[in-house]
Scaffold this active site. Structure first.
Site, PDB file in Angstrom:
ATOM      1  N   TYR A 105       0.862  -1.185   0.000  1.00 42.40           N
ATOM      2  CA  TYR A 105       0.000   0.000   0.000  1.00 42.40           C
ATOM      3  C   TYR A 105       0.896   1.231   0.000  1.00 42.40           C
ATOM      4  O   TYR A 105       1.845   1.297   0.787  1.00 42.40           O
ATOM      5  CB  TYR A 105      -0.832   0.070   1.282  1.00 42.40           C
ATOM      6  CG  TYR A 105      -2.061  -0.805   1.315  1.00 42.40           C
ATOM      7  CD1 TYR A 105      -2.866  -0.971   0.197  1.00 42.40           C
ATOM      8  CD2 TYR A 105      -2.443  -1.423   2.506  1.00 42.40           C
ATOM      9  CE1 TYR A 105      -4.013  -1.750   0.256  1.00 42.40           C
ATOM     10  CE2 TYR A 105      -3.593  -2.207   2.571  1.00 42.40           C
ATOM     11  CZ  TYR A 105      -4.371  -2.367   1.440  1.00 42.40           C
ATOM     12  OH  TYR A 105      -5.495  -3.131   1.507  1.00 42.40           O
ATOM     13  N   LYS A 137      -2.051   5.613  18.127  1.00 44.57           N
ATOM     14  CA  LYS A 137      -1.738   4.190  18.307  1.00 44.57           C
ATOM     15  C   LYS A 137      -2.875   3.514  19.046  1.00 44.57           C
ATOM     16  O   LYS A 137      -3.266   3.941  20.126  1.00 44.57           O
ATOM     17  CB  LYS A 137      -0.455   4.046  19.136  1.00 44.57           C
ATOM     18  CG  LYS A 137       0.785   4.479  18.409  1.00 44.57           C
ATOM     19  CD  LYS A 137       1.220   3.456  17.402  1.00 44.57           C
ATOM     20  CE  LYS A 137       2.228   2.511  18.007  1.00 44.57           C
ATOM     21  NZ  LYS A 137       3.105   1.892  17.052  1.00 44.57           N
TER      22      LYS A 137
END
Ligand code: IVH
Length: 674
Positions: A228, A319
């Site tokens: 990607y 995160k």
């Protein structure tokens, strides 16, 4: 076929194969069967075999990855450093990042883009006149490894850029993104590995990393990797799009895939909403994400906002918290490490955590088992986060039936039967027998590993086979393998044996530092090994060094120094070193004459703040030894400022003057490469 026929057949095959590959891997909408694809590829290979002069670097056949005699990966310098991202963990820290970005840009409102943070490996792909020229790993951000042949085997990486509707072919472009392994591909690969009795990979990321570093591209090809894109490094030939979002659209037109659903936002509240949405999606996706990346959309504003010590202030990563699941502990198994430590691992009833099957968790040591009171048969909460080994968070005590079996560490080494030892004040129990077969095996794995002699192509499994066959008893035997017999081993063959022999030969040239790191001297890892090599320059001088002389090395503590001296006093270690020297393994780094320039000659460093692992004078000595000048004040001439904790005005001055700021770790990695 006439020459003309050959040309047009080649052109047709190549166009079709490229299109089918794109439809299959990027659009996920194949229009032909796998058999048709393979047949066309076979025909292309046959024609190219007969006409090698017609093979072009962008031919789809290059994805098959011809085997090369190469034994290591060449280094590639990144013209634009590959930075890392700052992290935020919740709404509050995200807002704090946004506040800093607003202040740096001098404005309240800005467009933002969010995209999932793919848990893979960053690579940089350079295309010249539309053709893939070089693909490199991120490495330390400044220098990576050339893995072009392996990257070419990944079907979602275009070998030639597609014709874009809105953009010309750039004369040069560096496309950046993530190589990753789909969860489904990872689980299938692990099942295959386990069926053949191998050790499964820990997570898709590790598995992708291992696959990308295969020396034989055909092996990489057999591992299902995907790509990607998430940005460009640079673009030559026409001005780059004004915004990040448009950059992604341009890359899509060139034939790349971005992770699904990058999205533009006008406010930070929308961004946070999106982060929460992604968190809910992560189990549903067929690829691992460990967070959400938020970027300021305008490229102009990105430049205004700038970079602080290797992290752009215009982007940040939210995160995700670790994913937890419950399962049962089926067994606790001990492995013996290379220094003899007994490492307990919990074998779990397989559990799907975020789409990945987990079968093991680390238990660290006996204190940890006792503290958490983990028993065989217990129901436990297990978590995995990013790249770390799955861990047991806690026992669900209420689920106990009374049949659980408490665990105690073995009093005898499970491999060689020697009574185990636990020193006072130390959590680890260990097998003290340096001839314990498990220790020898693990030591060998370490010796051949990447941080040490880096014998690419000699993996742990193959090394174990050589041990089982009685060919390797110590490190020296690696250089005296019976190559004719190696070539006859099942699954190897003459070509692989030849490549392996080349890799073994090449490893003889490794630096003294790497050799020292590989020997397994207790407490001597890469850093201490390099310090020793820099000070003594040859194995012979180090072997003769007294404790006081070793202690004089800047950065060397008393325990390490004693361990070094003890190691060289041991006759069996001396014997192995003699064997290595006789085999032609490099034993010295050649002492630079005092006026000879060092690798950092001409570079001016300024140190500021408290360093974590080195004292200021140790760091200065280390830099000077490599030829650098260490100065007390920052000016335009300063090459780098190394900033530790509480770095004050010197770091500010560096920012003002645009002098790169290095962390202590950055400096150490620079020193390691020097
Ligand atoms: S942008 C300026 N976008 O995360 C840094 N990185 O922690 C540019 N990563 O090294 C990074 N998905 O390997 C960006 N959508 C994404 C990403 C992404 C994964 C990785 C990348 C980077 C690391 C930083």
């Amino acid at each position: 076929m006439t020459e003309e026929d050959v040309y047009s057949r080649l052109a047709l095959l190549r166009t079709n194969l490229d299109r089918w590959s794109y439809e299959y891997h990027v659009l996920d909408q194949p229009t032909v069967s796998d058999a048709d694809y393979d047949e066309a590829m076979q025909e292309l290979l046959r024609i190219e075999d007969a006409h090698p002069e017609l093979v072009t670097p962008d031919s789809p056949s290059q994805r098959v990855g011809a085997s090369t005699a190469q034994t290591t990966f060449a280094k590639v310098e990144h013209p634009v450093p590959m930075l890392s991202l700052s992290n935020v963990f919740d709404r509050e820290t995200l807002l704090a990042w946004w506040g800093r970005a607003q202040r740096a840009a001098g404005r309240e409102t800005m467009n933002l883009v969010t995209e999932p943070k793919i848990d893979g490996l960053a690579v940089a792909l350079t295309y010249i006149d539309g053709v893939l020229h070089t693909g490199a790993t991120r490495g330390d951000g400044y220098v990576g490894e050339n893995v072009t042949a392996n990257l070419k085997t990944i079907r979602s990486i275009p070998i030639r850029l597609k014709q874009a509707d809105d953009y010309p072919v750039p004369s040069r472009i560096e496309v950046r993104g993530e190589v990753y392994m789909k969860k489904s591909d990872f689980n299938a690969l692990n099942n295959r590995i386990m069926e053949s009795g191998g050790e499964p990979f820990m997570n898709p990321r590790n598995s992708a990393a291992g696959s990308l570093r295969q020396i034989d591209p055909r092996k990489t090809k057999a591992r299902p990797l995907s790509f990607y894109t998430w940005d460009i490094g640079y673009l030559d030939g026409f001005p780059r799009p004004d915004s990040h979002y448009d950059t992604l659209q341009m890359l899509i037109q060139y034939g790349f895939e971005t992770a699904p659903h990058p999205m533009r936002h006008q406010s930070i509240d929308e961004v946070w909403e999106r982060c929460e949405w992604w968190l809910g999606q992560r189990d549903e996706l067929n690829f691992e994400i460990d967070g959400v990346v938020t970027k300021i959309d305008s490229v102009y504003l990105q430049d205004e906002i700038g970079i602080i010590s290797r992290e752009p202030r215009w982007a940040t990563a939210y995160k995700f918290p670790a994913i937890q699941k419950t399962t049962q502990v089926e067994d606790i198994v001990i492995t013996v490490g290379r220094t003899g430590t007994l490492n307990p691992t919990a074998f779990l009833a397989p559990v799907n955590i975020g789409g990945v099957t987990v079968r093991r968790a680390t238990l660290h040591n006996e204190d940890e088992i006792a503290r958490k009171d983990i028993r065989i048969g217990d129901t436990v909460v297990v978590q995995r986060a990013g790249d770390v080994i799955p861990q047991i968070v806690k026992v669900i005590v209420e689920a106990r039936t009374g049949n659980e079996v408490p665990y105690s560490m073995p009093q005898l080494c499970p491999v060689c039967g020697t009574p185990t030892v636990r020193d006072e004040g130390v959590a680890m129990r260990y097998c003290p027998n340096s001839a314990c077969p498990a220790r020898i095996r693990e030591g060998l794995h370490h010796f051949i590993s990447r941080g040490a002699m880096d014998i690419v192509g000699l993996g742990a499994k193959l090394a174990d086979r050589f041990v089982d066959l009685g060919w390797i008893h110590d490190f020296g035997d690696i250089y005296d393998l019976p190559w004719d017999e190696v070539a006859e081993l099942e699954g190897l063959g003459p070509k692989s044996a030849e490549n392996l022999r080349g890799a073994v030969e090449a490893s003889k040239e490794r630096s003294l530092g790497r050799l020292l790191a590989g020997l397994g001297i207790p407490h001597v890892g890469e850093r201490n090994a390099n310090l020793l090599a820099r000070r003594f320059h040859s194995m012979q001088r180090l072997e003769q060094a007294t404790l006081d002389e070793v202690l004089e090395v800047p950065g060397m503590g008393a325990i390490v120094a004693q361990s070094v001296v003890d190691f060289f006093a041991n006759p069996s270690n001396q014997h192995v070193i003699e064997k290595l020297a006789a085999a032609g393994v490099n034993m010295s780094d050649g002492e630079p004459a005092s006026d000879e320039p060092g690798p950092l000659t001409g570079k001016i460093f300024v140190l500021t703040g408290r360093l974590e692992t080195l004292t200021r004078s140790e760091a200065e000595a280390m830099l000077r030894e490599l030829g650098a000048t260490v100065s007390g004040s920052v000016s335009k001439k300063t090459s780098y400022v190394v900033a530790g904790d509480d770095a004050g005005s010197k770091a500010d001055k560096a920012k003002e003057l645009g002098v790169p700021i290095l962390s202590e770790q950055d400096m150490l990695s620079l020193v390691r490469q020097a």
